[in-house]
Motif scaffolding. Structure first.
Motif, PDB file in Angstrom:
ATOM      1  N   GLU A   1      24.973 -47.039 -11.460  1.00 62.60           N
ATOM      2  CA  GLU A   1      26.475 -46.794 -12.344  1.00 62.60           C
ATOM      3  C   GLU A   1      26.496 -47.272 -13.438  1.00 62.60           C
ATOM      4  OE1 GLU A   1      31.142 -45.807 -11.102  1.00 62.60           O
ATOM      5  OE2 GLU A   1      29.633 -46.608  -9.731  1.00 62.60           O
TER       6      GLU A   1
ATOM      7  N   VAL B   1      20.520 -38.792 -18.188  1.00 63.97           N
ATOM      8  CA  VAL B   1      21.056 -40.264 -18.167  1.00 63.97           C
ATOM      9  C   VAL B   1      20.834 -40.849 -16.832  1.00 63.97           C
ATOM     10  CG1 VAL B   1      22.950 -41.692 -18.527  1.00 63.97           C
ATOM     11  CG2 VAL B   1      22.697 -39.723 -20.061  1.00 63.97           C
ATOM     12  N   SER B   2      20.974 -40.134 -15.575  1.00 60.69           N
ATOM     13  CA  SER B   2      20.716 -40.595 -14.321  1.00 60.69           C
ATOM     14  C   SER B   2      19.341 -40.681 -14.056  1.00 60.69           C
ATOM     15  CB  SER B   2      21.386 -39.521 -13.197  1.00 60.69           C
ATOM     16  OG  SER B   2      22.809 -39.448 -13.406  1.00 60.69           O
TER      17      SER B   2
ATOM     18  N   PRO C   1      23.649 -36.045  -9.862  1.00 61.31           N
ATOM     19  CA  PRO C   1      24.216 -34.693 -10.089  1.00 61.31           C
ATOM     20  C   PRO C   1      24.411 -34.094  -8.969  1.00 61.31           C
ATOM     21  CG  PRO C   1      22.570 -35.182 -11.609  1.00 61.31           C
ATOM     22  CD  PRO C   1      22.601 -36.371 -10.864  1.00 61.31           C
TER      23      PRO C   1
ATOM     24  N   GLU D   1      24.187 -46.336 -16.352  1.00 62.16           N
ATOM     25  CA  GLU D   1      24.372 -45.153 -16.724  1.00 62.16           C
ATOM     26  C   GLU D   1      25.850 -45.251 -17.852  1.00 62.16           C
ATOM     27  OE1 GLU D   1      25.370 -42.328 -13.894  1.00 62.16           O
ATOM     28  OE2 GLU D   1      23.403 -42.362 -12.798  1.00 62.16           O
ATOM     29  N   ASN D   2      26.583 -45.885 -17.455  1.00 71.84           N
ATOM     30  CA  ASN D   2      27.893 -46.072 -18.609  1.00 71.84           C
ATOM     31  C   ASN D   2      27.261 -46.907 -19.758  1.00 71.84           C
ATOM     32  OD1 ASN D   2      29.720 -44.927 -16.666  1.00 71.84           O
ATOM     33  ND2 ASN D   2      30.131 -46.875 -15.612  1.00 71.84           N
TER      34      ASN D   2
ATOM     35  N   GLU E   1      22.497 -34.800 -21.441  1.00 72.82           N
ATOM     36  CA  GLU E   1      22.909 -34.302 -20.119  1.00 72.82           C
ATOM     37  C   GLU E   1      23.035 -35.510 -19.067  1.00 72.82           C
ATOM     38  OE1 GLU E   1      19.844 -31.606 -18.967  1.00 72.82           O
ATOM     39  OE2 GLU E   1      20.315 -30.073 -20.306  1.00 72.82           O
ATOM     40  N   ASP E   2      23.955 -35.054 -18.227  1.00 71.65           N
ATOM     41  CA  ASP E   2      24.143 -36.274 -17.183  1.00 71.65           C
ATOM     42  C   ASP E   2      22.917 -36.519 -16.275  1.00 71.65           C
ATOM     43  OD1 ASP E   2      26.802 -36.718 -17.961  1.00 71.65           O
ATOM     44  OD2 ASP E   2      27.688 -35.458 -16.478  1.00 71.65           O
ATOM     45  N   GLU E   3      22.251 -35.449 -15.902  1.00 73.48           N
ATOM     46  CA  GLU E   3      20.882 -35.736 -15.203  1.00 73.48           C
ATOM     47  C   GLU E   3      19.922 -36.559 -15.891  1.00 73.48           C
ATOM     48  OE1 GLU E   3      19.411 -31.751 -13.989  1.00 73.48           O
ATOM     49  OE2 GLU E   3      20.981 -31.392 -12.753  1.00 73.48           O
TER      50      GLU E   3
ATOM     51  N   LYS F   1      25.442 -44.335 -21.840  1.00 73.77           N
ATOM     52  CA  LYS F   1      26.124 -43.371 -22.197  1.00 73.77           C
ATOM     53  C   LYS F   1      26.889 -43.794 -23.496  1.00 73.77           C
ATOM     54  CE  LYS F   1      26.942 -40.751 -17.934  1.00 73.77           C
ATOM     55  NZ  LYS F   1      27.983 -40.118 -16.975  1.00 73.77           N
TER      56      LYS F   1
END
Length: 558
Positions: free
Chosen positions: A181, A203-204, A308, A184-185, A199-201, A188
């Motif tokens: 987590e 980044v994950s 996600p 990811e932050n 896309e969030d996916e 971002k």
């Protein structure tokens, strides 16, 4: 200006920007603010967790004229000199290439000179575990009692290789892996700074590839940003990493967990045909299985995995499989990941592992057997059997034989000791169908030899009575007493016969008789009798007849 990689461009320059090492940052801040600076520090932990970055920040902060919240101000003369690289008070030494005793002797001589501009002379020795034993001995005395202006910061990923004499002279700080987590932050924030949509996916996926290392994650992100022309997508990340598509892997794993060998092998072949490496594919499958285990065992799995919504839903669906099956598949593929290093054809190794996961009937491991039993129990509960074949659960002490060829009644060998209280009663073992299937025949029925031939035999009531007694916990002794009873009907009255006075006395006792009456009433039998028959009645009649036929002859009865 030359291009800087992400991990260099966005290296933290204050302690507040260090990601998820709060326990270390707090101690260092307090030491800087109080002026209680140690002479030797050991920063150890996995790669890419901030050891060198924190060492540089700390070195600048203790020399800064006006530190702000434990971090260098960046405006004083010392900070500006350090920023330009012209300050000689901070020395970085790579122990991997300067690991000899001569380099350490040179350091020992130079440490005696006072700092030029700041308060302290700081020596940052990176990868200190690479020093030789002689080099450690050369710096040992200096490290124990250095000059007041000298500070040593040792950084390593393998603290177990450092001698105990060095460890005991340092303040040790253990850096920990950075949670996904936080990675990811961090990513971002960087993508927003450079103006890159994402896309969030995606980044994950990049954060997972970092595996707890900020530097590894930023290196992957650097490649992905260069690869993607527009929005950074999940497909772009997969293309850069060379990993298989998440949903294709999910389908293949579901087929393995569902014992569908043909489709599982086809799914693996489709992924490999797209050019994915065998090692990368095994790693992806193991990662998916690991996430599946987390989703099955942990209540807050969604928060732990931080995936996600669509991906987590896919994993949650896979987690419905039996836990033993998930564990066994993980063990098989983990072994395959190790075996491909020595295999001449790694693809065959992977396919063999997939078939073994999908065919538990060929696997005699205890987890595979337990998973097969669990699957059978689920089928029994749901009544869902394939190809019309009835799979019937059987008690451990029972045997199952085809109805058209019933097995003959057998008797186990009995042993009787001289002392009557150690007598073992003879028990009849009867081959029988499942107890809950009433086929009209009483498999427990054992008519007494003394029962009249014209008596109507019991047509299943006695068997149902035994089943009712066995499935209850109220009176297990009563079930044992009824096991060897004979039974037949006299009109509408059920006659239960026994040759044992002990059994007869137990069945006619108040509480047992009441419970037996209630059980038979529930089966529609309103009238019954427990009858004590004469022991060996037929034998006595035969002896009397023999004496009459041979009158005047002495007959010895044994």
């Amino acid at each position: 200006m030359a291009y800087l990689a992400f991990y260099r461009m966005f290296r933290p320059d204050t302690l507040d920007k260090v990601v998820r090492q709060e326990h270390i940052v707090k101690i260092l801040k307090n030491q800087i603010e109080s002026g209680k600076i140690g002479h030797a520090y050991l920063f150890c932990g996995p790669r890419g967790t901030g050891k060198t970055s924190v060492a540089k920040i700390f070195a600048r902060a203790i020399n800064c004229e006006h530190p702000v919240n434990g971090s260098p101000c960046g405006e004083c003369a010392v900070c500006r000199a350090i920023g330009k690289g012209g300050n000689l008070d901070i020395s970085e030494i790579d122990a991997a290439s300067n690991n000899g005793v001569d380099e350490m002797r040179d350091l020992r001589e130079k440490v005696q000179y006072p700092p030029v501009a700041g308060k302290y002379k700081v020596y940052i020795i990176d990868e200190v575990h690479m020093l030789t034993a002689s080099a450690f001995n050369a710096v040992l005395k200096t490290l124990e009692e250095p000059p007041a202006h000298a500070v040593f910061i040792l950084a390593t990923t393998e603290p177990q290789k450092i001698p105990a004499t060095i460890l005991s002279r340092c303040m040790r700080f253990d850096f920990k892996l950075i949670p996904q987590e936080d990675l990811e932050n961090l990513l971002k924030g960087i993508l927003q700074k450079i103006g890159k949509p994402y896309e969030d996916e995606a980044v994950s996926a990049i954060a997972r590839a970092g595996a707890g290392s900020a530097r590894d994650m930023l290196s992957v992100a650097d490649m992905c940003v260069s690869y993607s022309a527009g929005t950074l997508t999940y497909a772009d990340v997969n293309a850069v990493l060379g990993s298989a598509d998440f949903y294709e892997v999910a389908k293949a794993v579901d087929f393995m967990l569902g014992d569908d060998a043909a489709n599982a092998l086809s799914g693996i072949e489709n992924i490999l045909s797209n050019g994915k490496g065998v090692g990368v594919l095994i790693k992806d499958i193991l990662n998916y299985l690991n996430n599946t285990a987390v989703a099955k065992m942990c209540r807050d799995a969604k928060h732990i995995l931080n995936l996600p919504a669509e991906m987590f839903e896919c994993i949650a669906n896979s987690a419905k499989a039996d836990g033993h099956k998930i564990l066994r598949c993980t063990e098989i593929l983990a072994r395959a990941e190790s075996d491909i290093r020595y295999a001449s054809d790694s693809r065959i190794t992977l396919e063999t592992a997939v078939l073994k996961c999908s065919m538990p009937q060929a696997d005699y491991n205890i987890d595979a057997l337990i998973s097969r039993i669990s699957a059978l129990e689920l089928k029994i509960e749901s009544g869902n059997f394939s190809s019309g074949t009835a799979v019937k659960p059987v008690e451990k002490t029972e045997q199952v034989t085809p109805k058209e060829e019933p097995a003959p009644r057998q008797e186990e060998v009995s042993y009787t000791a001289q002392n009557p209280q150690y007598s073992f009663a003879k028990r009849k073992t009867i081959a029988q169908p499942p107890l809950w299937e009433d086929n009209g025949a009483d498999v427990f029925s054992s008519p007494s030899p003394s029962a009249p031939r014209s008596a109507k035999p019991d047509s299943g009531v006695f068997g149902k009575m035994l089943r009712a007694l066995r499935t209850t916990n109220k009176n297990a002794v009563l079930f044992t007493l009824c096991m060897d009873l004979g039974n037949f009907y006299e009109g509408d009255k059920l006659i239960l016969t026994t040759e044992s006075e002990t059994v007869h006395r137990g069945l006619t006792r108040g509480d047992n008789q009441k419970f037996l009456t209630e059980t038979l009433l529930s089966l529609g039998v309103s009238e019954y009798e427990v009858r004590l028959t004469k022991k060996n009645g037929n034998v006595s009649q035969a002896i009397d007849k023999l004496k009459s036929n041979f009158d005047g002859t002495d007959i010895d009865i044994k």
